[in-house]
Design a protein around this motif. Structure first.
Motif, PDB file in Angstrom:
ATOM      1  N   LEU A   2     -53.256  46.586  50.647  1.00 47.49           N
ATOM      2  CA  LEU A   2     -52.526  45.352  50.920  1.00 47.49           C
ATOM      3  C   LEU A   2     -52.709  44.922  52.373  1.00 47.49           C
ATOM      4  O   LEU A   2     -52.735  45.750  53.279  1.00 47.49           O
ATOM      5  CB  LEU A   2     -51.029  45.561  50.671  1.00 47.49           C
ATOM      6  CG  LEU A   2     -50.095  44.392  51.051  1.00 47.49           C
ATOM      7  CD1 LEU A   2     -50.135  43.315  49.972  1.00 47.49           C
ATOM      8  CD2 LEU A   2     -48.660  44.882  51.267  1.00 47.49           C
ATOM      9  N   VAL A   3     -52.818  43.611  52.574  1.00 50.91           N
ATOM     10  CA  VAL A   3     -52.678  43.015  53.898  1.00 50.91           C
ATOM     11  C   VAL A   3     -51.615  41.925  53.791  1.00 50.91           C
ATOM     12  O   VAL A   3     -51.735  41.018  52.952  1.00 50.91           O
ATOM     13  CB  VAL A   3     -54.001  42.421  54.419  1.00 50.91           C
ATOM     14  CG1 VAL A   3     -53.758  41.650  55.717  1.00 50.91           C
ATOM     15  CG2 VAL A   3     -55.022  43.520  54.665  1.00 50.91           C
ATOM     16  N   ALA A   4     -50.574  42.026  54.604  1.00 52.24           N
ATOM     17  CA  ALA A   4     -49.485  41.043  54.628  1.00 52.24           C
ATOM     18  C   ALA A   4     -49.491  40.346  55.981  1.00 52.24           C
ATOM     19  O   ALA A   4     -49.372  41.003  57.024  1.00 52.24           O
ATOM     20  CB  ALA A   4     -48.144  41.734  54.394  1.00 52.24           C
ATOM     21  N   ILE A   5     -49.637  39.017  55.972  1.00 52.36           N
ATOM     22  CA  ILE A   5     -49.792  38.250  57.202  1.00 52.36           C
ATOM     23  C   ILE A   5     -48.626  37.272  57.368  1.00 52.36           C
ATOM     24  O   ILE A   5     -48.406  36.406  56.522  1.00 52.36           O
ATOM     25  CB  ILE A   5     -51.116  37.467  57.200  1.00 52.36           C
ATOM     26  CG1 ILE A   5     -52.302  38.433  57.011  1.00 52.36           C
ATOM     27  CG2 ILE A   5     -51.274  36.680  58.498  1.00 52.36           C
ATOM     28  CD1 ILE A   5     -53.645  37.743  56.906  1.00 52.36           C
ATOM     29  N   PRO A   6     -47.861  37.405  58.454  1.00 48.99           N
ATOM     30  CA  PRO A   6     -46.750  36.470  58.692  1.00 48.99           C
ATOM     31  C   PRO A   6     -47.267  35.045  58.908  1.00 48.99           C
ATOM     32  O   PRO A   6     -48.314  34.839  59.537  1.00 48.99           O
ATOM     33  CB  PRO A   6     -46.115  37.003  59.985  1.00 48.99           C
ATOM     34  CG  PRO A   6     -46.626  38.389  60.138  1.00 48.99           C
ATOM     35  CD  PRO A   6     -47.975  38.420  59.510  1.00 48.99           C
ATOM     36  N   GLU A   7     -46.534  34.071  58.406  1.00 47.23           N
ATOM     37  CA  GLU A   7     -46.867  32.668  58.648  1.00 47.23           C
ATOM     38  C   GLU A   7     -46.086  32.197  59.879  1.00 47.23           C
ATOM     39  O   GLU A   7     -45.090  31.483  59.765  1.00 47.23           O
ATOM     40  CB  GLU A   7     -46.530  31.829  57.419  1.00 47.23           C
ATOM     41  CG  GLU A   7     -47.451  32.087  56.241  1.00 47.23           C
ATOM     42  CD  GLU A   7     -47.311  31.023  55.155  1.00 47.23           C
ATOM     43  OE1 GLU A   7     -46.301  31.055  54.422  1.00 47.23           O
ATOM     44  OE2 GLU A   7     -48.200  30.162  55.082  1.00 47.23           O
ATOM     45  N   ASN A   8     -46.556  32.597  61.045  1.00 45.64           N
ATOM     46  CA  ASN A   8     -45.864  32.236  62.277  1.00 45.64           C
ATOM     47  C   ASN A   8     -46.729  31.395  63.218  1.00 45.64           C
ATOM     48  O   ASN A   8     -46.323  31.118  64.352  1.00 45.64           O
ATOM     49  CB  ASN A   8     -45.373  33.495  63.008  1.00 45.64           C
ATOM     50  CG  ASN A   8     -46.513  34.441  63.373  1.00 45.64           C
ATOM     51  OD1 ASN A   8     -47.689  34.142  63.138  1.00 45.64           O
ATOM     52  ND2 ASN A   8     -46.162  35.580  63.927  1.00 45.64           N
TER      53      ASN A   8
END
Length: 412
Positions: free
Chosen positions: A103-109
């Motif tokens: 998994l790669v989880a990327i914040p939408e910031n």
């Protein structure tokens, strides 16, 4: 007007359909790394994970949700989730090529550079109860809700034999666990590059099986001179030989009822990756087939539990249990090599443990701290208690609450 509305609705349906098809396809990140959009967790979903879903997760724990309610920082950013598949090799099988997932989880910031935390997941009894199938992995959802919602990229390997992998389950197999995690880290970097995001400081964390995996992974990263800013573990079985011997020869009334599943899965994993015939030698004939079916995901935990014993030692042969007394045959010698604490760790490290943990005794969880002091490694390795009532799950939750601000301190 009616015709216009009909055409507009048709266009919307087609757009949604095309988006769904696009999100379902793997995109090329280069060098045999591909990634697939899964979904986006919005702030409402992330809040639900830290409240209603956490309450359910802690149902039956010695420290229920009320002990942790309101102690997490409210999520700030939605998080995009991607399944990654990447090429790797199996060291125990002569570096046989394989394909693994994570998994790669990327914040939408809106930032183009963020710190990254690599998470090593704990024991699971389902093939897809892993990071890249995140809706089936509550522990991974918590990592995303705690870290990714605050601006950290979160990654995690599924390990060989889990997720999309077609290999046998590599449960607690040392070199394969290290290889899966190292190659997943490299794959995640390629996914970030493809999305024009730079990786900031690297952190690592892991729970239970993942606590041990995290430690041996950390040692491998230090061997490769890959800088790790800080590391945490929760309920880590730092000494595999002592942990397994304890399960087999010193049953305690407080032991988790699912320890037999851990024991037989571990024996079958060693059978498949290193010691052919071990399972037939170790597991009593009347339990061999059900244990094999469980290891191969042909039956679920409930079925396994209904057909076996609640104590691991009752399912194993006397000869195999006796072999752990002197621990001098090939199997036990290999377990000695699986220790994950006897080196002078350069990375600031905190091992969290629970004083009522039904899986990992306090003595084992604190081995790194004591050993590091004896070796003259300084005070950067610490063991911290989650409390006298903290069981296996509560220790993990406690670790998340405390390791996050500790990691944050290294970014200032």
């Amino acid at each position: 007007m009616k015709k216009f509305i009909t055409q507009y609705l048709l266009l919307m349906v087609l757009t949604i359909s095309l988006n769904a098809q696009t999100s379902g396809k793997y995109q090329d990140a280069g060098s045999s790394v591909h990634y697939q959009y899964i979904t986006t967790y919005d702030v409402a979903k992330l809040n639900k994970i830290l409240n209603a879903e956490l309450s359910e997760f802690l149902n039956g724990s010695s420290m229920p949700f009320e002990n942790f309610k309101g102690k997490f920082t409210a999520p700030k950013y939605p998080v995009k989730l991607y399944r990654v598949k990447y090429n790797s090799v199996i060291p125990e099988k002569g570096n046989k090529p394989t394909v693994a997932s994570g998994l790669v989880a990327i914040p939408e910031n809106g930032k183009d550079s963020m710190p990254i935390v690599s998470y090593q997941h704990g024991t699971v009894f389902g093939k897809t109860e892993v990071p890249s199938f995140i809706d089936e992995s509550m522990e991974t959802k918590l990592m995303v809700a705690v870290f990714a919602s605050q601006g950290y990229i979160v990654t995690g390997a599924d390990y060989f034999g889990l997720g999309i992998s077609t290999e046998p389950n590599s449960y607690l197999v040392k070199e394969s666990s290290e290889q899966a995690c190292v190659d997943m880290l490299f794959a995640a970097k390629q996914v970030l590059t493809a999305n024009k995001i730079k990786q900031g400081p690297l952190f690592v964390h892991g729970w239970s099986q993942g606590g041990w995996t995290n430690m041996t992974f950390l040692r491998k990263l230090e061997e490769l001179n890959i800088p790790v800013t800080a590391a945490g573990t929760a309920s880590a079985p730092l000494d595999a030989a002592v942990t397994v011997n304890r399960w087999l020869n010193n049953y305690q009334p407080t032991d988790a009822i699912w320890l037999p599943g851990c024991a037989t899965n571990f024996i079958f994993a060693k059978d498949q990756y290193e010691f052919p015939g071990l399972a037939a030698r170790a597991i009593k004939p009347e339990y061999y087939q059900v244990a094999k079916d469980f290891y191969e995901y042909k039956i679920d935990w409930k079925t396994y539990f209904s057909k076996t014993k609640s104590k691991a030692y009752e399912m194993l042969t006397d000869e195999f249990k006796a072999s752990g007394t002197m621990a001098n045959d090939a199997f036990w010698t290999r377990l000695e090599e699986m220790q994950a604490y006897r080196w002078r760790c350069r990375t600031p490290l905190t091992n969290y443990y629970g004083e009522s943990d039904e899986v990992i005794p306090v003595y084992i969880a604190r081995l790194a701290e004591g050993t590091h002091q004896v070796l003259g490694g300084g005070s950067n390795t610490k063991a911290i208690s989650a409390g006298p009532k903290a069981d296996h799950r509560a220790t993990y939750i406690y670790s998340l609450i405390h390791v996050k601000p500790w990691f944050d301190g290294f970014l200032k």
